[in-house]
Scaffold this motif. Structure first.
Motif, PDB file in Angstrom:
ATOM      1  N   ILE A  42      16.298  70.008   1.577  1.00 31.04           N
ATOM      2  CA  ILE A  42      15.939  70.616   2.864  1.00 31.04           C
ATOM      3  C   ILE A  42      14.836  69.820   3.541  1.00 31.04           C
ATOM      4  O   ILE A  42      14.887  69.560   4.751  1.00 31.04           O
ATOM      5  CB  ILE A  42      15.526  72.086   2.659  1.00 31.04           C
ATOM      6  CG1 ILE A  42      16.748  72.937   2.291  1.00 31.04           C
ATOM      7  CG2 ILE A  42      14.853  72.648   3.915  1.00 31.04           C
ATOM      8  CD1 ILE A  42      16.420  74.337   1.828  1.00 31.04           C
ATOM      9  N   ASP A  43      13.846  69.401   2.775  1.00 28.09           N
ATOM     10  CA  ASP A  43      12.762  68.587   3.334  1.00 28.09           C
ATOM     11  C   ASP A  43      13.315  67.295   3.930  1.00 28.09           C
ATOM     12  O   ASP A  43      12.941  66.899   5.042  1.00 28.09           O
ATOM     13  CB  ASP A  43      11.742  68.278   2.239  1.00 28.09           C
ATOM     14  CG  ASP A  43      10.615  67.393   2.733  1.00 28.09           C
ATOM     15  OD1 ASP A  43       9.961  67.738   3.738  1.00 28.09           O
ATOM     16  OD2 ASP A  43      10.394  66.325   2.130  1.00 28.09           O
ATOM     17  N   ALA A  44      14.234  66.652   3.223  1.00 30.37           N
ATOM     18  CA  ALA A  44      14.778  65.368   3.685  1.00 30.37           C
ATOM     19  C   ALA A  44      15.610  65.523   4.949  1.00 30.37           C
ATOM     20  O   ALA A  44      15.449  64.767   5.921  1.00 30.37           O
ATOM     21  CB  ALA A  44      15.611  64.736   2.577  1.00 30.37           C
ATOM     22  N   ILE A  45      16.512  66.496   4.965  1.00 29.78           N
ATOM     23  CA  ILE A  45      17.420  66.600   6.115  1.00 29.78           C
ATOM     24  C   ILE A  45      16.692  67.068   7.369  1.00 29.78           C
ATOM     25  O   ILE A  45      17.053  66.662   8.483  1.00 29.78           O
ATOM     26  CB  ILE A  45      18.631  67.506   5.813  1.00 29.78           C
ATOM     27  CG1 ILE A  45      18.200  68.936   5.513  1.00 29.78           C
ATOM     28  CG2 ILE A  45      19.463  66.927   4.696  1.00 29.78           C
ATOM     29  CD1 ILE A  45      19.349  69.876   5.237  1.00 29.78           C
ATOM     30  N   THR A  46      15.659  67.889   7.207  1.00 30.47           N
ATOM     31  CA  THR A  46      14.925  68.316   8.400  1.00 30.47           C
ATOM     32  C   THR A  46      13.995  67.208   8.897  1.00 30.47           C
ATOM     33  O   THR A  46      13.796  67.059  10.100  1.00 30.47           O
ATOM     34  CB  THR A  46      14.155  69.623   8.142  1.00 30.47           C
ATOM     35  OG1 THR A  46      13.349  69.501   6.971  1.00 30.47           O
ATOM     36  CG2 THR A  46      15.125  70.785   7.957  1.00 30.47           C
ATOM     37  N   ARG A  47      13.462  66.390   7.990  1.00 33.02           N
ATOM     38  CA  ARG A  47      12.715  65.204   8.441  1.00 33.02           C
ATOM     39  C   ARG A  47      13.654  64.240   9.161  1.00 33.02           C
ATOM     40  O   ARG A  47      13.233  63.511  10.072  1.00 33.02           O
ATOM     41  CB  ARG A  47      12.045  64.512   7.256  1.00 33.02           C
ATOM     42  CG  ARG A  47      10.747  65.184   6.818  1.00 33.02           C
ATOM     43  CD  ARG A  47       9.972  64.374   5.794  1.00 33.02           C
ATOM     44  NE  ARG A  47      10.569  64.423   4.465  1.00 33.02           N
ATOM     45  CZ  ARG A  47      11.213  63.444   3.869  1.00 33.02           C
ATOM     46  NH1 ARG A  47      11.346  62.273   4.480  1.00 33.02           N
ATOM     47  NH2 ARG A  47      11.728  63.583   2.661  1.00 33.02           N
ATOM     48  N   GLY A  48      14.931  64.241   8.759  1.00 29.07           N
ATOM     49  CA  GLY A  48      15.909  63.365   9.393  1.00 29.07           C
ATOM     50  C   GLY A  48      16.390  63.843  10.746  1.00 29.07           C
ATOM     51  O   GLY A  48      17.064  63.099  11.454  1.00 29.07           O
ATOM     52  N   GLY A  49      16.077  65.082  11.102  1.00 32.61           N
ATOM     53  CA  GLY A  49      16.429  65.549  12.446  1.00 32.61           C
ATOM     54  C   GLY A  49      17.310  66.767  12.515  1.00 32.61           C
ATOM     55  O   GLY A  49      17.746  67.142  13.614  1.00 32.61           O
ATOM     56  N   ALA A  50      17.599  67.424  11.394  1.00 33.63           N
ATOM     57  CA  ALA A  50      18.395  68.652  11.444  1.00 33.63           C
ATOM     58  C   ALA A  50      17.656  69.714  12.247  1.00 33.63           C
ATOM     59  O   ALA A  50      16.458  69.921  12.071  1.00 33.63           O
ATOM     60  CB  ALA A  50      18.677  69.167  10.038  1.00 33.63           C
ATOM     61  N   ASP A  51      18.379  70.387  13.135  1.00 32.86           N
ATOM     62  CA  ASP A  51      17.783  71.458  13.938  1.00 32.86           C
ATOM     63  C   ASP A  51      17.636  72.739  13.150  1.00 32.86           C
ATOM     64  O   ASP A  51      16.741  73.551  13.437  1.00 32.86           O
ATOM     65  CB  ASP A  51      18.656  71.740  15.164  1.00 32.86           C
ATOM     66  CG  ASP A  51      18.713  70.573  16.115  1.00 32.86           C
ATOM     67  OD1 ASP A  51      17.641  70.156  16.596  1.00 32.86           O
ATOM     68  OD2 ASP A  51      19.818  70.062  16.380  1.00 32.86           O
ATOM     69  N   ALA A  52      18.548  72.970  12.196  1.00 40.03           N
ATOM     70  CA  ALA A  52      18.516  74.212  11.434  1.00 40.03           C
ATOM     71  C   ALA A  52      19.225  74.021  10.112  1.00 40.03           C
ATOM     72  O   ALA A  52      20.115  73.167   9.981  1.00 40.03           O
ATOM     73  CB  ALA A  52      19.188  75.345  12.221  1.00 40.03           C
ATOM     74  N   VAL A  53      18.824  74.825   9.136  1.00 41.99           N
ATOM     75  CA  VAL A  53      19.533  74.887   7.858  1.00 41.99           C
ATOM     76  C   VAL A  53      20.070  76.302   7.683  1.00 41.99           C
ATOM     77  O   VAL A  53      19.550  77.257   8.276  1.00 41.99           O
ATOM     78  CB  VAL A  53      18.641  74.494   6.663  1.00 41.99           C
ATOM     79  CG1 VAL A  53      18.205  73.052   6.775  1.00 41.99           C
ATOM     80  CG2 VAL A  53      17.424  75.414   6.564  1.00 41.99           C
ATOM     81  N   LEU A  54      21.104  76.426   6.854  1.00 41.60           N
ATOM     82  CA  LEU A  54      21.797  77.694   6.674  1.00 41.60           C
ATOM     83  C   LEU A  54      22.000  77.938   5.188  1.00 41.60           C
ATOM     84  O   LEU A  54      22.502  77.056   4.485  1.00 41.60           O
ATOM     85  CB  LEU A  54      23.130  77.638   7.418  1.00 41.60           C
ATOM     86  CG  LEU A  54      24.086  78.822   7.384  1.00 41.60           C
ATOM     87  CD1 LEU A  54      24.982  78.795   8.625  1.00 41.60           C
ATOM     88  CD2 LEU A  54      24.956  78.849   6.138  1.00 41.60           C
ATOM     89  N   THR A  55      21.607  79.119   4.715  1.00 40.30           N
ATOM     90  CA  THR A  55      21.825  79.473   3.317  1.00 40.30           C
ATOM     91  C   THR A  55      22.152  80.962   3.220  1.00 40.30           C
ATOM     92  O   THR A  55      22.065  81.702   4.203  1.00 40.30           O
ATOM     93  CB  THR A  55      20.577  79.217   2.431  1.00 40.30           C
ATOM     94  OG1 THR A  55      19.576  80.212   2.702  1.00 40.30           O
ATOM     95  CG2 THR A  55      19.994  77.836   2.634  1.00 40.30           C
ATOM     96  N   GLN A  56      22.474  81.398   2.006  1.00 37.67           N
ATOM     97  CA  GLN A  56      22.538  82.821   1.719  1.00 37.67           C
ATOM     98  C   GLN A  56      21.112  83.365   1.608  1.00 37.67           C
ATOM     99  O   GLN A  56      20.150  82.617   1.400  1.00 37.67           O
ATOM    100  CB  GLN A  56      23.310  83.059   0.427  1.00 37.67           C
ATOM    101  CG  GLN A  56      24.797  82.711   0.515  1.00 37.67           C
ATOM    102  CD  GLN A  56      25.637  83.811   1.159  1.00 37.67           C
ATOM    103  OE1 GLN A  56      25.184  84.932   1.355  1.00 37.67           O
ATOM    104  NE2 GLN A  56      26.883  83.481   1.481  1.00 37.67           N
TER     105      GLN A  56
END
Length: 264
Positions: A42-56
């Motif tokens: 999660i840290d990597a993908i949001t540093r890469g520019g993801a606007d949002a993450v989705l989980t249960q």
């Protein structure tokens, strides 16, 4: 549009475009690559520019300290790949639970054309009504899946996304038809922002070209899971996808900027 709803949509997007990374696959597939140490991913993908993450909902405590101010979406149904029928998505949470764990939006999966479509239609209709009471946006994952349905058929995909709009969703995710020309019909079938699923991990070139085709068809972005969180360099592939969606880069330019080999 309700001010609260719009403000939450803004939290999971950038200027109306979306790079969402779903990571709810722990229910479906188990602790696969990229999900064991979900904090680092999660840290990597949001540093890469993801606007949002989705989980249960149960993973929320592992999300918030690592999402670098990105938005958060809680998924509300699921099934397993080892169960009797993966299309039979069952409720796993509620709008109220999603709010309690800090969600900016909720999502729900519906398989249009499957034997479970009638129940899932009812549940999605009820979910949008309840979510909107609280100003919570709904992402409908509306797939064309069933015994007599081709999952990449643009007519079936167009039907799926229109169904999501008819039931009150705010964003709709669906499969990709394979090229920009055929996917344009899908985008034009609804007034909702349309984002595509990524499917299983492919080459960097395949991922980048799929995103480029999606945007060329007029879509609003992607909701791409395994292609990003199972990548050897999640930050770099997220950066590639972000450059295409948010900076209108070509697939080749985006890969070069991220330092990724197209054929890996």
């Amino acid at each position: 549009m309700d001010a609260g709803l719009q403000s939450r949509l803004d939290r999971i997007s950038t200027d109306g475009r979306y790079l969402i990374v779903p990571m709810d696959h722990g229910i479906t597939l188990g602790p696969v690559t990229g999900l064991k140490d979900i904090e680092s991913t999660i840290d990597a993908i949001t540093r890469g520019g993801a606007d949002a993450v989705l989980t249960q909902k149960g993973v929320a405590p592992r999300v918030h300290p690592n999402k670098n101010d990105a938005g958060y979406i809680v998924h509300l149904n699921g099934s397993t790949a080892i169960g009797p029928d993966e299309n039979d998505k069952r409720l796993t949470g509620s709008v109220e639970e999603a709010i309690r764990v800090g969600a900016d939006a909720v999502s729900f999966h519906i398989n249009v054309g499957s034997n479970y479509e009638p129940t899932q239609i009812t549940q999605l209709g009820e979910l949008t009504e309840k979510a909107h009471r609280y100003g919570i946006p709904v992402l409908a994952m509306a797939y064309a899946r069933g015994p007599d349905v081709a999952s990449d058929d643009s007519e079936a995909l167009g039907h799926a996304v229109r169904l999501a709009e008819e039931l009150g969703a705010d964003i709709v995710k669906t499969g990709y038809s394979g090229d920009a020309d055929s996917f344009r019909h899908v985008v034009e079938a609804t007034r909702l922002p349309v984002v595509i699923a990524g499917g299983s991990k492919g080459t960097n070139r395949r991922t980048a070209e799929m995103v480029r085709g999606t945007m060329d068809a007029g879509a609003a972005g992607v909701s791409m899971g395994r292609s990003i969180f199972q990548h050897d360099d999640p930050e770099a592939i997220a950066s590639t996808v972000s450059a295409i969606i948010h900076d209108d880069r070509s697939a080749e330019d985006a890969l070069e900027l991220a330092g990724l080999d197209p054929d890996e």
